[in-house]
Enzyme design. Structure first.
Site, short mmCIF file in Angstrom:
data_model
loop_
_atom_site.label_atom_id
_atom_site.label_comp_id
_atom_site.label_asym_id
_atom_site.label_seq_id
_atom_site.Cartn_x
_atom_site.Cartn_y
_atom_site.Cartn_z
N LYS A 12 38.41 40.43 41.90
CA LYS A 12 38.84 39.05 41.71
C LYS A 12 39.68 38.97 40.44
O LYS A 12 39.60 39.81 39.54
CB LYS A 12 37.64 38.08 41.62
CG LYS A 12 36.63 38.38 40.51
CD LYS A 12 36.96 37.76 39.18
CE LYS A 12 35.86 38.00 38.13
NZ LYS A 12 36.28 37.66 36.76
N GLN A 99 35.24 47.51 33.07
CA GLN A 99 35.59 46.78 31.84
C GLN A 99 36.99 46.18 31.94
O GLN A 99 37.77 46.22 30.99
CB GLN A 99 35.49 47.70 30.63
CG GLN A 99 34.05 48.12 30.31
CD GLN A 99 33.94 48.81 28.97
OE1 GLN A 99 34.76 49.63 28.60
NE2 GLN A 99 32.90 48.46 28.22
N GLY A 101 37.43 42.93 33.71
CA GLY A 101 37.38 41.51 34.00
C GLY A 101 37.70 41.19 35.44
O GLY A 101 38.04 40.04 35.77
N GLY A 104 34.40 44.22 39.49
CA GLY A 104 34.17 45.33 40.40
C GLY A 104 32.70 45.62 40.66
O GLY A 104 32.29 45.78 41.81
N ASP A 139 28.44 36.75 38.61
CA ASP A 139 29.57 36.71 39.54
C ASP A 139 29.19 37.11 40.97
O ASP A 139 29.98 36.90 41.89
CB ASP A 139 30.68 37.64 39.06
CG ASP A 139 31.37 37.15 37.79
OD1 ASP A 139 31.14 36.00 37.41
OD2 ASP A 139 32.13 37.94 37.19
#
Length: 286
Positions: A12, A99, A101, A104, A139
């Site tokens: 995303k 790392q 953002g 994943g 998330d």
């Protein structure tokens, strides 16, 4: 059904990320739009009659995953929540950088819950899977919900985009510099702006891909010069770049062909398309 192969776990992008306050327990209040893109990991699941859970990394070029990563934790959480005595052997073709953002790890966990719900014949609803997923990461429910969304609160208030707010199809240059960023170091910074004015979905709908900013970006740029370098490189190509999430990946809506030869060889650069919905959306019972 004893196996499932080539299960996608899409990344995303945060089209913007505003920090609007901080709770007394330390959690930050935010507003953002999460957009699914076609940069994805692939997962493979082989069912076991025993309760054993194991994981194999298929991409030897990527950094090694921890022994107890979010996929194995998701499988164990699903066993604990349902009393399931079946197990699984998970293989991962990791493509989404860590790392960055880009969510994943959370996406891998969500796809694991969705796939094992089918493989183990559990028939849990979307709400039940989200309840398990949120314990793994803030998330994860977004990826289980499966739609591009307006996100508020501490990340738990998820509103699918519809009507004028629906995202038009587009392409995006995404750059992951070699360096990564630690999310906690950004949120703990005294320089982080925490009082951005509240916006509305209507504000966003008026300018989908130009709206807002990322409040974490100035702190991230101070901690990691690669973030600023990647942003400046995209801007020099005639685009408007910003960081996604807590970085260190940056992105820009494609409006020009870029000269990849001028970029550092250590950067991962990918031209991505946004997705209308998660490819596993139809797998989850309502």
């Amino acid at each position: 059904m004893r196996s499932l192969y080539d299960i996608p776990a899409p990344a995303k992008l945060n089209l913007f990320l505003h920090i609007t306050g901080q709770r007394t327990d330390g959690y930050h209040l935010l507003q953002s739009v999460f957009m699914l893109i076609d940069w994805q990991d692939l997962l493979h699941f082989e069912g076991l009659q025993s309760a054993e859970i194991s994981r194999q990394d298929l991409n030897t070029q990527a950094p090694a995953l921890p022994a107890d990563d979010l996929c194995t934790r998701a499988a164990k959480a699903l066993q604990d929540a349902t009393g399931c005595t079946q197990g699984v052997r998970i293989s991962i073709e990791k493509s989404i950088p860590s790392q960055a953002g880009m969510g994943g790890g959370s996406s891998d966990a969500a796809s694991t819950l969705i796939a094992l719900n089918r493989l183990w014949n559990l028939s849990l609803s979307r709400t039940a899977l989200e309840h398990i997923g949120v314990q793994l990461g803030a998330d994860v429910p977004f990826f289980i919900r499966g739609h591009n969304a307006w996100v508020e609160g501490i990340g738990e208030e998820i509103t699918p985009l519809s009507g004028p707010a629906t995202l038009p199809p587009s392409s995006f240059w995404v750059i992951k510099p070699e360096a990564g960023l630690n999310t906690q170091s950004i949120f703990r910074s005294p320089n982080l702006q925490r009082d951005t004015k509240h916006a509305t979905i209507e504000d966003f709908a008026a300018d989908h891909y130009g709206f807002g900013h990322n409040d974490l970006q100035p702190v991230a740029e101070a901690l990691c010069s690669d973030v600023m370098n990647a942003k400046n490189w995209l801007n020099a190509q005639g685009m408007h770049a910003r960081m996604t999430g807590s970085g260190s990946a940056v992105f820009a809506q494609k409006c020009n062909v870029v000269d990849l030869k001028t970029a550092p060889s250590s950067w991962q650069i990918k031209l991505c398309k946004n997705l209308e919905k998660h490819p596993l959306l139809h797998w989850v019972p309502e």
